[in-house]
Scaffold this motif. Structure first.
Motif, PDB file in Angstrom:
ATOM      1  N   HIS A 282       0.748  -1.151  -0.213  1.00 16.72           N
ATOM      2  CA  HIS A 282       0.168   0.007  -0.035  1.00 16.72           C
ATOM      3  C   HIS A 282       0.834   1.219   0.103  1.00 16.72           C
ATOM      4  O   HIS A 282       0.453   2.398  -0.024  1.00 16.72           O
ATOM      5  CB  HIS A 282      -0.977  -0.050   1.238  1.00 16.72           C
ATOM      6  CG  HIS A 282      -1.969  -1.142   1.322  1.00 16.72           C
ATOM      7  ND1 HIS A 282      -2.828  -1.147   0.200  1.00 16.72           N
ATOM      8  CD2 HIS A 282      -2.270  -2.111   2.214  1.00 16.72           C
ATOM      9  CE1 HIS A 282      -3.594  -2.323   0.209  1.00 16.72           C
ATOM     10  NE2 HIS A 282      -3.246  -2.794   1.625  1.00 16.72           N
TER      11      HIS A 282
ATOM     12  N   ARG B 297     -11.574 -14.190   5.381  1.00 14.66           N
ATOM     13  CA  ARG B 297     -12.173 -13.048   4.641  1.00 14.66           C
ATOM     14  C   ARG B 297     -13.622 -12.668   4.906  1.00 14.66           C
ATOM     15  O   ARG B 297     -13.947 -11.645   5.086  1.00 14.66           O
ATOM     16  CB  ARG B 297     -11.432 -12.718   3.432  1.00 14.66           C
ATOM     17  CG  ARG B 297      -9.971 -12.497   3.422  1.00 14.66           C
ATOM     18  CD  ARG B 297      -9.327 -12.123   1.974  1.00 14.66           C
ATOM     19  NE  ARG B 297      -9.731 -10.747   1.427  1.00 14.66           N
ATOM     20  CZ  ARG B 297      -8.994  -9.837   1.933  1.00 14.66           C
ATOM     21  NH1 ARG B 297      -8.038  -9.619   2.569  1.00 14.66           N
ATOM     22  NH2 ARG B 297      -9.484  -8.640   1.244  1.00 14.66           N
TER      23      ARG B 297
ATOM     24  N   HIS C 291      -7.586  -7.943  10.336  1.00 15.13           N
ATOM     25  CA  HIS C 291      -6.875  -8.148   9.176  1.00 15.13           C
ATOM     26  C   HIS C 291      -6.778  -9.622   8.481  1.00 15.13           C
ATOM     27  O   HIS C 291      -6.831 -10.496   9.524  1.00 15.13           O
ATOM     28  CB  HIS C 291      -5.443  -7.518   9.207  1.00 15.13           C
ATOM     29  CG  HIS C 291      -4.539  -7.869   8.180  1.00 15.13           C
ATOM     30  ND1 HIS C 291      -4.405  -7.443   6.826  1.00 15.13           N
ATOM     31  CD2 HIS C 291      -3.678  -9.009   7.778  1.00 15.13           C
ATOM     32  CE1 HIS C 291      -3.744  -8.132   5.944  1.00 15.13           C
ATOM     33  NE2 HIS C 291      -3.158  -9.049   6.507  1.00 15.13           N
TER      34      HIS C 291
ATOM     35  N   ASP D 292      -4.776 -11.840   1.819  1.00 18.76           N
ATOM     36  CA  ASP D 292      -5.786 -11.932   0.716  1.00 18.76           C
ATOM     37  C   ASP D 292      -5.422 -13.214  -0.353  1.00 18.76           C
ATOM     38  O   ASP D 292      -6.341 -13.285  -1.437  1.00 18.76           O
ATOM     39  CB  ASP D 292      -5.938 -10.739   0.016  1.00 18.76           C
ATOM     40  CG  ASP D 292      -4.708  -9.995  -0.564  1.00 18.76           C
ATOM     41  OD1 ASP D 292      -3.766 -10.895  -0.538  1.00 18.76           O
ATOM     42  OD2 ASP D 292      -4.771  -8.717  -0.825  1.00 18.76           O
TER      43      ASP D 292
HETATM   44 MG    MG Z   1      -5.618  -6.490   2.364  1.00 23.67          MG
END
Ligand code: MG
Ligand code: ATP
Length: 140
Positions: A52, A85, A115, A118
């Motif tokens: 990020h 997730r 968190h 992914d």
């Molecule tokens: Mg993420």
């Protein structure tokens, strides 16, 4: 068998709600293969969230993730990346489905309680960021 990295974010520990999140994880039958509390520096948070870097929220995100202790966990099981997730819910708690952790305990898009990795490659990086092999239950 798959593994993923789960984090309980600083806001939840500040509110004394980490036990609630751990209970939900256990109630849903996830296997916790490793767990500890850590307090990242801003620099370490930046290395963890390196994908990020450069985004408009990077500065605030790393500030937030280093603002207090977090609980990091390895969850293991079939399809655990997707299952975790799905239990977390959408990134923005206001868009998360009923019953998801972010719907129940998230504050806003940044302070969204938890968190989860992914993909298998990010899970491998994120698990090794926090845990040595010796710290992870070997499943036997
Ligand atoms: Mg993420
Ligand atoms: P995570 O990686 O924490 O599991 P995610 O995969 O749902 O969450 P990402 O897009 O990877 O979401 O973003 C990582 C984290 O950065 C988010 O969980 C949130 O804390 C923060 N974040 C993402 N988008 C924004 C945004 N638009 N504004 C502020 N913070 C954001």
């Amino acid at each position: 068998m798959q593994s993923t990295l789960a984090i309980i974010k600083p806001e939840i520990l500040k509110k004394g709600l980490s036990g609630k999140i751990i209970s939900i994880i256990e109630e849903h039958g996830f296997r916790i293969s490793a767990m500890k509390m850590v307090h990242l520096t801003k620099d370490q948070a930046g290395r963890f969230y390196h994908v990020h870097r450069g985004k408009f929220f990077f500065e605030e995100l790393t500030q937030y993730m280093s603002s207090g202790p977090i609980i990091v966990m390895v969850l293991s099981g079939d399809n655990v990346i997707e299952r975790w997730r799905s239990l977390m819910g959408a990134t923005d708690p206001s868009k998360a489905k009923e019953g998801t952790i972010r719907k129940l305990y998230g504050t806003d898009i940044q302070r969204n309680a938890v968190h989860g990795s992914d993909a298998p490659e990010t899970a491998a990086f994120e698990i090794s960021f926090f845990f040595s092999k010796m710290e992870i239950e070997n499943g036997s």
